[in-house]
Design an enzyme around this catalytic site. Structure first.
Site, PDB file in Angstrom:
ATOM      1  N   ARG A 213       0.842  -1.201   0.000  1.00  0.00           N
ATOM      2  CA  ARG A 213       0.000   0.000   0.000  1.00  0.00           C
ATOM      3  C   ARG A 213       0.873   1.246   0.000  1.00  0.00           C
ATOM      4  O   ARG A 213       1.612   1.489   0.953  1.00  0.00           O
ATOM      5  CB  ARG A 213      -0.892   0.012   1.250  1.00  0.00           C
ATOM      6  N   GLU A 215       0.374   4.125   0.769  1.00  0.00           N
ATOM      7  CA  GLU A 215      -0.290   5.162   1.564  1.00  0.00           C
ATOM      8  C   GLU A 215       0.773   6.015   2.241  1.00  0.00           C
ATOM      9  O   GLU A 215       1.758   5.497   2.737  1.00  0.00           O
ATOM     10  CB  GLU A 215      -1.179   4.501   2.630  1.00  0.00           C
ATOM     11  N   ARG A 221      -0.216   2.756  13.303  1.00  0.00           N
ATOM     12  CA  ARG A 221      -1.067   1.651  12.847  1.00  0.00           C
ATOM     13  C   ARG A 221      -1.015   1.404  11.339  1.00  0.00           C
ATOM     14  O   ARG A 221      -1.774   0.600  10.820  1.00  0.00           O
ATOM     15  CB  ARG A 221      -2.510   1.902  13.281  1.00  0.00           C
ATOM     16  N   HIS A 222      -0.169   2.134  10.617  1.00  0.00           N
ATOM     17  CA  HIS A 222      -0.063   1.944   9.163  1.00  0.00           C
ATOM     18  C   HIS A 222       1.334   1.524   8.745  1.00  0.00           C
ATOM     19  O   HIS A 222       2.326   2.066   9.227  1.00  0.00           O
ATOM     20  CB  HIS A 222      -0.409   3.241   8.415  1.00  0.00           C
ATOM     21  N   GLU A 357      -9.332  -0.671  13.477  1.00  0.00           N
ATOM     22  CA  GLU A 357      -9.889  -1.590  12.476  1.00  0.00           C
ATOM     23  C   GLU A 357      -8.884  -2.709  12.221  1.00  0.00           C
ATOM     24  O   GLU A 357      -7.747  -2.444  11.854  1.00  0.00           O
ATOM     25  CB  GLU A 357     -10.151  -0.819  11.179  1.00  0.00           C
ATOM     26  N   SER A 360     -11.773  -5.722   7.223  1.00  0.00           N
ATOM     27  CA  SER A 360     -12.886  -5.199   6.419  1.00  0.00           C
ATOM     28  C   SER A 360     -13.371  -6.319   5.529  1.00  0.00           C
ATOM     29  O   SER A 360     -12.571  -7.122   5.038  1.00  0.00           O
ATOM     30  CB  SER A 360     -12.433  -4.059   5.504  1.00  0.00           C
ATOM     31  N   ARG A 408      -2.074  -5.771  12.429  1.00  0.00           N
ATOM     32  CA  ARG A 408      -3.035  -5.016  13.249  1.00  0.00           C
ATOM     33  C   ARG A 408      -3.572  -5.854  14.411  1.00  0.00           C
ATOM     34  O   ARG A 408      -3.680  -5.370  15.535  1.00  0.00           O
ATOM     35  CB  ARG A 408      -4.218  -4.572  12.380  1.00  0.00           C
TER      36      ARG A 408
END
Ligand code: 4AD
Ligand code: MG
Length: 433
Positions: A213, A215, A221-222, A357, A360, A408
């Site tokens: 990712r 991001e 948390r990422h 989270e 998903s 996570r």
């Protein structure tokens, strides 16, 4: 090279000769008596050499060995009340296998604290600390249990390509790579491939996988390289069928981790086992609960990090649970493949654990006409998805699935930041080691 790990040395072995291998954790010289603490994967053991009882050459060897050198010790097991675990080894032979340079880049005994960057820069040495090693022993057990459980339940392990031609979750978070004379991307998810598997008749598949990712987040948390259990199943009535698999899987994983008594005691952590079924609340009621705490989120928007955290607290307070589903998200906020429930709401869910989270998922669209319309609606080009759309035109059953972030889940289990639970984390600043 060894007959035992340190933890396997018990009083039953008194007077027996054993062979141990490991690192020189500490050294002490009391003149007539010299001590070494040998560390291996399973713990520590004291090696005691006494002048007179041992030949002088070996005493010199002990003197010359630097901390963190790798050694092999052949010696006799002796009971000694004063030794840390009531036992010690009286050496007959000590072989220096490979010596360590000094000074050390990191203090393995933990007496000298180091910041996260120093630790990650010297991860091989950081992992010599029993505390840090314990995190990864639990990680291994967690992933093993997921595989074992899903196998027991008839899920087939699949393997999707990690070099792909088009985005699967929307276009922004992709790492482009050069693939001979073409552009390609690192897979941000097995999403499209696991859905395509639903058209094969294998029905229930999963994969323990990596997501890439791109991001730009810089949070606790990422990460940019993520581990996950990704699952897809066919012939479902709705997303509830998927949630039932997810909640059982997560409970099994947590139960397995909570049984790691030795590691949890080294880490000084306690894990609570959730009870089934996991509490479900809708997105709408999540927004109401947050509004009661003066946290306003406009309908249709994602629940931001602050909101997620607050929701974790409210769920603990109101429903006495650390883990909860948030269901029925606005259709707008979910990817194109998500099944609509009505015009505004989707058949989707997130799993929250202590305010973060961890998963998903959703029921997916299986009608090719609706799917193409949703791709267009998201301003994506259906031509880029032809290989995927084709699978929907020749008999695609209703299906759904989820992605469960392993990093996570583990960080929340142990209340650590995400970098702590990944061997060699990849974030915006870190590309080595
Ligand atoms: O929520 P995400 O993006 O969902 C998907 O990938 C869907 N294809 C899943 C599905 O089957 N519908 O990612 C799933 C999980 C997240 O809940 C989170 O636990 C983890 O993967 N995750 C990350 N973890 C750490 N850092 C990141 N940048 C993450 N991105 C996703
Ligand atoms: Mg998500």
């Amino acid at each position: 090279m060894r007959t035992h790990y340190s933890a396997n040395i018990t009083s039953k072995l008194e007077d027996e000769i054993v062979l141990l291998c490991g690192w020189v954790h500490e050294k002490r010289n009391l003149g007539k008596v010299k001590f070494l603490v040998l560390r291996d994967r399973e713990g520590f053991i004291q090696v005691t050499a006494k002048k007179g009882a041992t030949d002088d050459e070996m005493l010199e060897v002990i003197d010359s060995i630097s901390k963190e050198s790798v050694i092999q010790v052949k010696g006799r097991v002796k009971l000694n009340q004063k030794a840390p675990n009531g036992l010690e080894i009286n050496p007959e032979k000590i072989v220096l296998i490979n010596s360590s340079e000094s000074p050390l880049p990191l203090d393995v005994t933990g007496k000298v604290p180091a910041d996260t960057d120093t630790r990650l820069n010297n991860r091989f040495m950081d992992l010599r600390k029993p505390k840090i090693a314990s995190i990864f022993k639990i990680r291994s057990i967690l992933i093993n249990r997921a595989r074992e459980y899903l196998g027991e339940k008839g899920f087939i392990e699949m393997c999707s390509p990690k070099i792909i031609a088009s985005a699967s979750e929307g276009g922004t978070d992709l790492f482009p790579i050069s693939y001979f004379d073409r552009e390609a991307f690192l897979a941000q998810s097995p999403q499209l491939y696991k859905q395509m598997m639903m058209a094969t008749g294998l029905d229930k598949v999963y994969e323990t996988t990596t997501y890439f990712r791109a991001e730009e987040h810089d949070t606790r948390r990422h990460l940019n390289e993520v581990s996950a259990v990704d699952l897809e199943m066919a012939f479902i009535e709705d997303e509830e069928d998927v949630m039932r698999v997810l909640e059982k899987l997560v409970c099994e994983m947590i139960k397995e981790a909570s049984g790691c008594e030795k590691e949890l005691s080294i880490l000084d952590k306690k894990i609570n086992n959730p009870t089934l079924p996991i509490k479900r609340i809708t997105y709408d009621s999540a927004l109401d609960l947050l509004a009661e705490k003066n946290k306003k989120i406009t309908w249709g928007e994602d629940i931001d990090t602050e909101g997620e955290k607050l929701l974790g607290e409210v769920m603990q307070e109101k429903h006495n649970t650390e883990i909860y589903f948030i269901t029925k998200y606005p259709l707008e906020s979910k990817p194109f493949y998500t099944m609509p429930d009505d015009k505004k709401i989707s058949r989707s869910f997130d799993l929250g654990y202590k305010g973060v989270e961890i998963s998903s998922g959703s029921q997916r669209i299986h009608d090719p006409v609706l799917l193409k319309a949703r791709i267009n609606y998201h301003n994506l080009n259906p031509d880029n998805f032809e290989y995927y759309l084709k699978c929907f035109r020749y008999g695609m059953p209703p299906h759904g699935g989820f992605g469960l972030g392993i990093d996570r889940l583990l960080m929340q289990l142990l209340d650590l930041s995400i970098r702590e639970v990944v061997y060699f984390p990849r974030d915006r600043h870190r590309l080595t080691p």
